[in-house]
Write an enzyme that holds these catalytic residues in place. Sequence first.
Site, short mmCIF file in Angstrom:
data_model
loop_
_atom_site.label_atom_id
_atom_site.label_comp_id
_atom_site.label_asym_id
_atom_site.label_seq_id
_atom_site.Cartn_x
_atom_site.Cartn_y
_atom_site.Cartn_z
CG ASP A 51 -1.76 1.25 1.35
OD1 ASP A 51 -1.77 2.06 0.40
OD2 ASP A 51 -2.40 1.43 2.40
CD GLU A 130 34.77 14.16 5.14
OE1 GLU A 130 34.61 15.08 5.98
OE2 GLU A 130 35.76 14.11 4.39
CD GLU A 132 30.73 16.38 11.27
OE1 GLU A 132 31.90 16.73 10.99
OE2 GLU A 132 29.82 17.21 11.52
CD GLU A 212 34.02 15.93 13.54
OE1 GLU A 212 34.18 17.00 14.17
OE2 GLU A 212 34.59 15.71 12.47
CD GLU A 220 33.72 12.81 9.95
OE1 GLU A 220 34.46 12.61 8.98
OE2 GLU A 220 33.57 13.93 10.49
CG HIS A 269 32.02 18.23 5.49
ND1 HIS A 269 33.03 18.14 6.43
CD2 HIS A 269 31.19 19.21 5.92
CE1 HIS A 269 32.83 19.05 7.38
NE2 HIS A 269 31.71 19.70 7.09
NE ARG A 339 38.91 20.28 7.37
CZ ARG A 339 40.04 19.84 6.84
NH1 ARG A 339 41.00 20.70 6.58
NH2 ARG A 339 40.23 18.57 6.56
CD GLU A 358 35.29 18.65 2.39
OE1 GLU A 358 34.84 18.39 3.51
OE2 GLU A 358 36.45 19.05 2.19
NE ARG A 360 34.13 22.56 5.00
CZ ARG A 360 34.68 21.67 5.81
NH1 ARG A 360 35.24 20.57 5.29
NH2 ARG A 360 34.68 21.84 7.12
#
Length: 470
Positions: A51, A130, A132, A212, A220, A269, A339, A358, A360
């Site tokens: 369903d 990545e 967390e 972390e 992480e 990330h 970063r 990357e 982020r």
Amino acid sequence: MTPKKVLALCREKDVKAIDMRFMDFPGLWQHFTIPAAALDEDVFENGLGFDGSSIRGWKAINESDMLVVPQPETATLDPFTELPTLSMICNIQDPITREDYTRDPRNVARKAINYLKSTGVGDACYIGPEAEFFVFDDIRFDQQPNGGFYEIDSIEGQWNRGRVEKPNLGYKLRYKEGYFPVPPADQLMNLRNEMMQTMLDCGLEVECQHHEVGTGGQSEIDLKFDKLVEMADKMMMFKYIVKNVAARHNKTVTFMPKPLFGDNGSGMHTHISIWKGEEPIFAGGGYAGLSDAALYAIGGLLKHAPAILGFSCPTTNSYKRLVPGYEAPVNLAYSQRNRSAAIRIPMYSANPKTKRIEFRCPDPSCNPYLSFSAILMAALDGIQNKIDPGEPLDKDIYDLAPEELANVPTTPPSLEAALAALRADHEFLLRGDVFTPDVIDTWIWYKMENEVDAMRLRPHPFEFCMYYDI
């Protein structure tokens, strides 16, 4: 793995139950279970009915019948059930037309890869998330017409330095100081090792695990990159394993981006690279070892980032993480190594095969099939239209002068703003019929009605702190 091999594995391992798993629209795994004797090769071909009207964001009650079609390559022995159980991820189809269901998130991801191939830009998209998360010892919350609260606890939490624990050993992680301490300060080492080993036993490739930055159990575990659809599958198994290993030890895991006030939130990330044949198309001789295609992909991601966040940061809580001061990538810029930029180019290796971008901004509350697909579609738009990303920002963005910072665009301040950006900017997602208008419209409607408006209508506990004595 073929249907025949799955059936042979069931006989070899004396499997008693088959668990059929699929993704609802917002992003949670759903399942039902059949006896192992009911699984034969016909089920892999014709599927099983269920369903669809009972699944969030799916069919109306008058068109509820749907099919789950198990995918043999996803077969995994469940490490948590008492009865020997084999689980498989399923595709969703219409029982009359046998067409893949447009609102099945896994179908969106499969179409994104088919579209990539059709463009000639590449043959494969590799994703490395990545994710967390927080591990807590206790969580209580409620919301009623006359009251609402939440209360979190963790043996590691700095707020417990003065608690009577008989004995309190004093190893409480200070706010923003949870990155890489060894035990006994890191009190979750054994738990994360068990999570990591369970993932390995289930066929997931793990690169590392660690504590972390946040106090109170932020952790992480990183998986090795894989192709887009396969990685989205793995992220769902990742969440399943993390939550169930924690539950086995009377602990609880949340992938909420910002469960704690005043400390770092949890991001996801997301590393992306595109390959054509055996060659990575992002490697070149330009900035940070990037090719023109990679720079154009960055241009596409930066241009469409507010709309992407409608899928990649899809909760009201997501925007409590995306604020300055907590390593959150709120500025839409790119940089090597930096970063504090929304897009970073990792510089760990000079090997062209490791060259990647990357992004982020995403967080682990997202539906990985939809988030990864939206990221790929934005990158492709950048490549196809040669979108210039502008100059990199190789500075600490948080130390920029106000007049310089004013020229750096930022992420949307709320889920409502991200959904508005998605409503205004989604043509790039419709190409190749990857995201259909129905998917976009239904996503925005669901999020607005069930999350944005639901949050807006309710008094917040902190409002009483600010306004009760007015």
